[in-house]
Design a protein around this motif. Structure first.
Motif, PDB file in Angstrom:
ATOM      1  N   ARG A 605       0.818  -1.196   0.000  1.00 18.27           N
ATOM      2  CA  ARG A 605       0.000   0.000   0.000  1.00 18.27           C
ATOM      3  C   ARG A 605       0.867   1.267   0.000  1.00 18.27           C
ATOM      4  O   ARG A 605       0.575   2.230  -0.720  1.00 18.27           O
ATOM      5  CB  ARG A 605      -0.925  -0.001   1.216  1.00 18.27           C
ATOM      6  CG  ARG A 605      -1.806   1.248   1.330  1.00 18.27           C
ATOM      7  CD  ARG A 605      -2.615   1.229   2.601  1.00 18.27           C
ATOM      8  NE  ARG A 605      -3.471   0.064   2.647  1.00 18.27           N
ATOM      9  CZ  ARG A 605      -4.658  -0.020   2.043  1.00 18.27           C
ATOM     10  NH1 ARG A 605      -5.097   1.024   1.341  1.00 18.27           N
ATOM     11  NH2 ARG A 605      -5.386  -1.099   2.138  1.00 18.27           N
ATOM     12  N   ASN A 606       1.923   1.267   0.798  1.00 19.22           N
ATOM     13  CA  ASN A 606       2.790   2.444   0.866  1.00 19.22           C
ATOM     14  C   ASN A 606       3.517   2.686  -0.453  1.00 19.22           C
ATOM     15  O   ASN A 606       3.696   3.830  -0.881  1.00 19.22           O
ATOM     16  CB  ASN A 606       3.798   2.284   1.999  1.00 19.22           C
ATOM     17  CG  ASN A 606       3.134   2.237   3.357  1.00 19.22           C
ATOM     18  OD1 ASN A 606       2.024   2.729   3.533  1.00 19.22           O
ATOM     19  ND2 ASN A 606       3.813   1.632   4.330  1.00 19.22           N
ATOM     20  N   ILE A 607       3.938   1.597  -1.079  1.00 17.14           N
ATOM     21  CA  ILE A 607       4.632   1.749  -2.364  1.00 17.14           C
ATOM     22  C   ILE A 607       3.690   2.311  -3.424  1.00 17.14           C
ATOM     23  O   ILE A 607       4.031   3.259  -4.150  1.00 17.14           O
ATOM     24  CB  ILE A 607       5.221   0.399  -2.812  1.00 17.14           C
ATOM     25  CG1 ILE A 607       6.275  -0.091  -1.820  1.00 17.14           C
ATOM     26  CG2 ILE A 607       5.809   0.518  -4.216  1.00 17.14           C
ATOM     27  CD1 ILE A 607       6.848  -1.443  -2.153  1.00 17.14           C
ATOM     28  N   LEU A 611       4.072   5.991  -5.293  1.00 16.99           N
ATOM     29  CA  LEU A 611       4.243   6.081  -6.736  1.00 16.99           C
ATOM     30  C   LEU A 611       3.121   6.887  -7.387  1.00 16.99           C
ATOM     31  O   LEU A 611       3.339   7.555  -8.411  1.00 16.99           O
ATOM     32  CB  LEU A 611       4.305   4.685  -7.349  1.00 16.99           C
ATOM     33  CG  LEU A 611       5.513   3.822  -6.963  1.00 16.99           C
ATOM     34  CD1 LEU A 611       5.461   2.475  -7.669  1.00 16.99           C
ATOM     35  CD2 LEU A 611       6.813   4.523  -7.283  1.00 16.99           C
ATOM     36  N   ARG A 612       1.934   6.833  -6.803  1.00 19.37           N
ATOM     37  CA  ARG A 612       0.818   7.574  -7.375  1.00 19.37           C
ATOM     38  C   ARG A 612       0.864   9.055  -7.022  1.00 19.37           C
ATOM     39  O   ARG A 612       0.373   9.891  -7.783  1.00 19.37           O
ATOM     40  CB  ARG A 612      -0.506   6.971  -6.887  1.00 19.37           C
ATOM     41  CG  ARG A 612      -0.850   5.634  -7.545  1.00 19.37           C
ATOM     42  CD  ARG A 612      -2.126   5.049  -6.972  1.00 19.37           C
ATOM     43  NE  ARG A 612      -2.486   3.790  -7.643  1.00 19.37           N
ATOM     44  CZ  ARG A 612      -3.487   2.996  -7.257  1.00 19.37           C
ATOM     45  NH1 ARG A 612      -4.218   3.343  -6.196  1.00 19.37           N
ATOM     46  NH2 ARG A 612      -3.742   1.885  -7.909  1.00 19.37           N
ATOM     47  N   THR A 613       1.410   9.397  -5.899  1.00 11.75           N
ATOM     48  CA  THR A 613       1.400  10.782  -5.429  1.00 11.75           C
ATOM     49  C   THR A 613       2.687  11.532  -5.754  1.00 11.75           C
ATOM     50  O   THR A 613       2.759  12.741  -5.525  1.00 11.75           O
ATOM     51  CB  THR A 613       1.166  10.824  -3.916  1.00 11.75           C
ATOM     52  OG1 THR A 613       2.158  10.027  -3.251  1.00 11.75           O
ATOM     53  CG2 THR A 613      -0.234  10.301  -3.586  1.00 11.75           C
ATOM     54  N   ARG A 639      12.303   3.690  -9.510  1.00  8.26           N
ATOM     55  CA  ARG A 639      10.862   3.628  -9.733  1.00  8.26           C
ATOM     56  C   ARG A 639      10.514   2.522 -10.732  1.00  8.26           C
ATOM     57  O   ARG A 639       9.537   1.780 -10.527  1.00  8.26           O
ATOM     58  CB  ARG A 639      10.369   4.982 -10.255  1.00  8.26           C
ATOM     59  CG  ARG A 639       8.865   5.059 -10.495  1.00  8.26           C
ATOM     60  CD  ARG A 639       8.487   6.375 -11.176  1.00  8.26           C
ATOM     61  NE  ARG A 639       7.040   6.541 -11.214  1.00  8.26           N
ATOM     62  CZ  ARG A 639       6.332   7.165 -10.293  1.00  8.26           C
ATOM     63  NH1 ARG A 639       6.942   7.691  -9.232  1.00  8.26           N
ATOM     64  NH2 ARG A 639       5.030   7.283 -10.405  1.00  8.26           N
ATOM     65  N   ALA A 640      11.309   2.396 -11.796  1.00  9.34           N
ATOM     66  CA  ALA A 640      11.042   1.374 -12.798  1.00  9.34           C
ATOM     67  C   ALA A 640      11.111  -0.019 -12.202  1.00  9.34           C
ATOM     68  O   ALA A 640      10.323  -0.904 -12.561  1.00  9.34           O
ATOM     69  CB  ALA A 640      12.034   1.506 -13.954  1.00  9.34           C
ATOM     70  N   HIS A 641      12.044  -0.237 -11.272  1.00 11.70           N
ATOM     71  CA  HIS A 641      12.155  -1.551 -10.643  1.00 11.70           C
ATOM     72  C   HIS A 641      10.984  -1.820  -9.715  1.00 11.70           C
ATOM     73  O   HIS A 641      10.512  -2.961  -9.606  1.00 11.70           O
ATOM     74  CB  HIS A 641      13.471  -1.640  -9.881  1.00 11.70           C
ATOM     75  CG  HIS A 641      14.678  -1.620 -10.770  1.00 11.70           C
ATOM     76  ND1 HIS A 641      15.964  -1.704 -10.300  1.00 11.70           N
ATOM     77  CD2 HIS A 641      14.794  -1.527 -12.119  1.00 11.70           C
ATOM     78  CE1 HIS A 641      16.816  -1.671 -11.307  1.00 11.70           C
ATOM     79  NE2 HIS A 641      16.125  -1.547 -12.418  1.00 11.70           N
ATOM     80  N   LEU A 642      10.480  -0.799  -9.042  1.00 13.08           N
ATOM     81  CA  LEU A 642       9.306  -0.969  -8.185  1.00 13.08           C
ATOM     82  C   LEU A 642       8.082  -1.346  -9.010  1.00 13.08           C
ATOM     83  O   LEU A 642       7.271  -2.193  -8.587  1.00 13.08           O
ATOM     84  CB  LEU A 642       9.036   0.313  -7.400  1.00 13.08           C
ATOM     85  CG  LEU A 642      10.060   0.691  -6.336  1.00 13.08           C
ATOM     86  CD1 LEU A 642       9.742   2.058  -5.753  1.00 13.08           C
ATOM     87  CD2 LEU A 642      10.101  -0.359  -5.223  1.00 13.08           C
ATOM     88  N   LEU A 643       7.951  -0.746 -10.196  1.00 11.15           N
ATOM     89  CA  LEU A 643       6.818  -1.093 -11.049  1.00 11.15           C
ATOM     90  C   LEU A 643       6.906  -2.535 -11.528  1.00 11.15           C
ATOM     91  O   LEU A 643       5.887  -3.226 -11.635  1.00 11.15           O
ATOM     92  CB  LEU A 643       6.776  -0.133 -12.244  1.00 11.15           C
ATOM     93  CG  LEU A 643       6.415   1.319 -11.920  1.00 11.15           C
ATOM     94  CD1 LEU A 643       6.564   2.192 -13.155  1.00 11.15           C
ATOM     95  CD2 LEU A 643       4.995   1.407 -11.379  1.00 11.15           C
TER      96      LEU A 643
END
Length: 794
Positions: A605-607, A611-613, A639-643
């Motif tokens: 949820r935090n991730i 990423l959305r905000t 960020r790309a790795h988190l996605l």
């Protein structure tokens, strides 16, 4: 976890919400534009930075451990294979562009000449103007509607990319196709533009396509191709491709390598020199093969291949000599070229700003502007030769014609003159730029052109070069600048008369060199290109001297034309020097909050929420109890790795670490490879169920455990040198004291831009680094003093 003190990266910030001093320089009320058409109103798109840093994490270690010796050998062999293929394709493309321009423009000029000889003057004009209008509208239409990124020369984009700035579509296959076709049409339309600059962009496009590392869409997914799915290898290939483009434009292999080194690349290695030189050598061989093929007359009106070589040393070697008494003339040419070049850059920027205001209204206005420029250019080219007198065909010299039919050599145009005569002004206007330059460079032709014709052609060439470049079409500056410089060089030689013993063709070459130095501010690369163009090493001392003088003097007025374009477009290009005020600031003075960080094992949820905000592209990972005794910086996750992690949905029910064998089995390094330029995943494409929102992700295996860090007390100047020399995208700032949060903020490219720093510290505005500049007040003061001195002495 939130902590103050990180300024969002430049590529992540909404331009409309940015303070006025930190918006794009081109248009304060709009976002950054990425293509060369930015100056003429293209659609905006975001600016991104490139990841040149080597990421070290568990997957990286696994990837290198499993890479066998055969894979490493295949990787090296593939690099050289790509260089060979880039050279072959760039040479072919360069030949095709030259062949098409020579034939399209040649048949147009031949038809106009035939009508003029039959006294059908108005029919010739309408054919000439109508053909030019159709060709330019075609080039502008495909650029505006298909690929706006293909407009202009593309050299500023290549320079910004090699500095670490990425933008979508500048190296796409669509951009390559429009660049080639549009450049042929634009140059053939008699517009005062060239094809050398677009060839640099074309070569870079070809190389970048090789650097995509395969394509799933077309089934090119071989395992060894994925080794090129990173910005480091793509940067090297683009550098090689840009040098190959210069070699294809001028048939100057050494000049191509030096041009990429001096003018484009921000990072250079000895291995890159070898590969770049090999590629340009391949280009030279390919062009030579096609030139020999066309020597049999199978290429229509191609002749000797257009702007591939101006061999002025085949005859009249005695005319290429010079003496010590000619040095003042050379110095004068250098100074005049610097003054004309500085004024050229100043006027070019003014015109581009006007074009931007017109063309930002839409595509219709872009085409209307292109049509207006085309009609104006055609009227000038067709009407001005009527002012020139008819001259009898020469019977001696390189342009001699014993039967007095000199216009049949495609060097002279008869225009309205009687048989056996030629119009020297029409011979320059109604030829493609390549043939006009060859005419001006030819030695032993001191009496071929009338001084009044030279003045007229110089003024027209100077003005048309400024007015033509901002049109929405692929166009270059190199060839118009060479032509204008050659004209003013011959004019200076005519004005000096008996006071100079230099041949007019030699002075024309020096005029081109001085004007190139005054506008582009290049020295070594332009010097080598001029020598390879003319095939005469005797010119080396004079060209070196005139280039040094013209660049030094012109730097006192403004920057090079490409640097000015970069500023106008708001491309965040990092210079190699630090401003003086950067030594007065520490890195802790420019980073700003809020800083977003993640725990080593973070809730989904935090991730997703972060990423959305935010639009940040990197986040510090901090280990806290129970994974460490106290908060400690573990590394940096992209960020790309988190996605990728969210899409794979490898979530944990409890906050715990992944077992090592689980990571080796469920994840592969190629899953996190960098995609092609401008292609990125978005958080909006990720769908996570409410149950998965409450689960956890272990970030440790995917976090770069060795990011570059600087202490918060380091000077901003020192941090800039590190940031630029290493080619970083993110630079972590750590605290001086140990009792604080383990990370203070993140420095990005935006934090080093003068607009951002001076926006935070306006009191430092007066301490910016400045070259010796001549300002209006200073010039006016010295001019008044000169007038008073003349009046008193008189």
């Amino acid at each position: 976890m939130a902590s103050p003190r990180e300024d969002p990266p430049m590529e992540d910030v909404d331009e409309e919400n940015r303070p006025p001093l930190t918006r794009a320089l081109l248009h304060r009320s709009a976002t950054n534009n990425t293509s060369q058409v930015a100056m003429v109103g293209s659609n905006p798109c975001p600016i991104e930075s490139l990841d040149y840093e080597m990421i070290e994490n568990d997957l990286f270690d696994q990837n290198w451990r499993t890479r066998a010796t055969g894979d490493q050998v295949r990787y090296v062999v593939l690099k050289w294979t790509f260089c060979f293929a880039i050279g072959i394709l760039t040479g072919i493309v360069g030949f095709v562009i030259n062949l098409a321009v020579e034939n399209v423009a040649g048949f147009k000029h031949a038809a106009v000449s035939t009508l003029m000889e039959s006294s059908s003057y108005w029919t010739a004009f309408w054919l000439f103007a109508g053909t030019n209008l159709v060709l330019l509208l075609f080039a502008s239409s495909i650029t505006a509607f298909v690929s706006p990124a293909a407009g202009g020369s593309g050299i500023p984009e290549v320079k910004a990319y090699l500095n670490g700035v990425d933008a979508p579509n500048i190296f796409s296959l669509k951009t390559l196709a429009v660049k080639m076709v549009g450049n042929i049409a634009a140059v053939s339309s008699s517009l005062h533009v060239g094809k050398a600059g677009p060839m640099v962009h074309t070569g870079a496009c070809i190389a970048a396509i090789f650097g995509h590392g395969g394509s799933r869409k077309y089934g090119l997914t071989c395992r060894w191709l994925r080794y090129f799915k990173n910005d480091r290898d793509r940067r090297d290939l683009v550098t090689i491709g840009a040098g190959a483009g210069v070699a294809a434009a001028f048939r100057a292999p050494v000049g191509g390598v030096v041009f990429a080194l001096e003018s484009l690349s921000s990072w250079w290695r000895s291995a890159l020199i070898w590969r770049s030189f090999f590629t340009t050598a391949v280009v030279a061989v390919v062009l030579r093969l096609f030139i020999e093929l066309c020597g049999t007359g199978k290429c229509g009106m191609f002749g000797k291949g257009g702007l591939i070589m101006y061999d002025v040393s085949t005859m009249f070697d005695d005319l290429m000599t010079y003496h010590l008494k000619d040095i003042p003339t050379v110095i004068l040419i250098g100074v005049i070229g610097a003054l004309l070049g500085g004024l050229y850059n100043f006027l070019m920027m003014k015109v581009l700003r006007v074009y931007n205001m017109i063309n930002e209204r839409g595509r219709t206005h872009k085409l209307l502007l292109a049509a207006t420029v085309s009609i104006f250019t055609s009227c000038c080219i067709f009407s001005l030769p009527w002012l020139a007198p008819c001259r009898p065909c020469p019977t001696t010299g390189p342009h001699s014609s014993p039967n007095r039919n000199c216009h049949s050599l495609n060097r002279f145009r008869r225009f309205q003159c009687p048989p056996g005569h030629y119009n020297d002004l029409a011979s320059l206007f109604l030829n493609i730029n390549d043939d006009a330059i060859r005419n001006l460079y030819t030695t032993g032709t001191n009496d071929v052109y009338h001084p009044a014709s030279m003045v007229t052609f110089f003024l027209a060439s100077y003005a048309l070069g400024i007015l033509s470049y901002g049109v929405v079409a692929p166009s270059g500056l190199f060839v118009p600048i060479i032509l204008t410089g050659a004209t003013y060089g011959r004019l200076v030689a005519m004005l000096l008369g008996d006071h100079s013993g230099l041949d007019h063709g030699l002075v024309a070459i020096l005029g081109s060199a001085s004007f190139l130095g005054g506008t582009l501010r290049m020295t070594v690369s332009v010097c080598v290109i001029i020598l390879e163009l003319t095939n005469n090493l005797l010119l080396l001392p004079l060209v070196m001297l005139v280039m040094l003088i013209s660049k030094t003097v012109a730097d006192s007025f403004n920057s090079s034309i490409y640097d000015l374009i970069l500023q106008l477009k708001g491309l965040p290009h990092l210079d190699g020097h630090a401003e003086p005020y950067m030594r007065q600031l520490a890195v802790g003075d420019v980073v700003a909050g809020p800083l977003r960080t993640f725990n080593g094992v973070e809730k989904v949820r935090n991730i997703v929420h972060t990423l959305r905000t935010t639009k940040h592209h990197a986040f510090p990972v901090i280990d806290e109890p129970p994974f460490s005794d106290k908060p400690v910086l573990y590394g940096l996750v992209l960020r790309a790795h988190l996605l990728v992690l969210l899409k794979k949905r490898e979530f944990l029910m409890a906050p715990q670490r992944y077992p090592k064998e689980y990571v080796d089995r469920r994840f592969q390094a190629q899953d996190f490879d960098k995609r092609g330029s401008g292609k990125q995943d978005a958080i909006s494409d990720v769908e996570v169920s409410p149950e998965e929102m409450e689960m956890y992700v272990d970030l440790h295996p995917f976090t770069n455990t060795s990011p570059y860090t600087v202490v918060e007390t380091m000077s901003l100047a020192k941090a800039l040198l590190l940031f630029r020399e290493v080619g970083l995208r993110h630079l972590l700032v750590v605290p001086k004291a140990c009792d604080r949060s383990p990370v203070v903020g993140i420095l990005t490219r935006h934090d080093f831009m003068p607009e951002h720093i001076l926006g935070l510290n306006p009191g430092l505005l007066g301490s910016r680094w400045k070259r010796l500049r001549w300002h209006k007040g200073v010039v006016a003061k010295y001019f008044r003093s000169l007038i008073v001195w003349i009046a008193n002495t008189g």
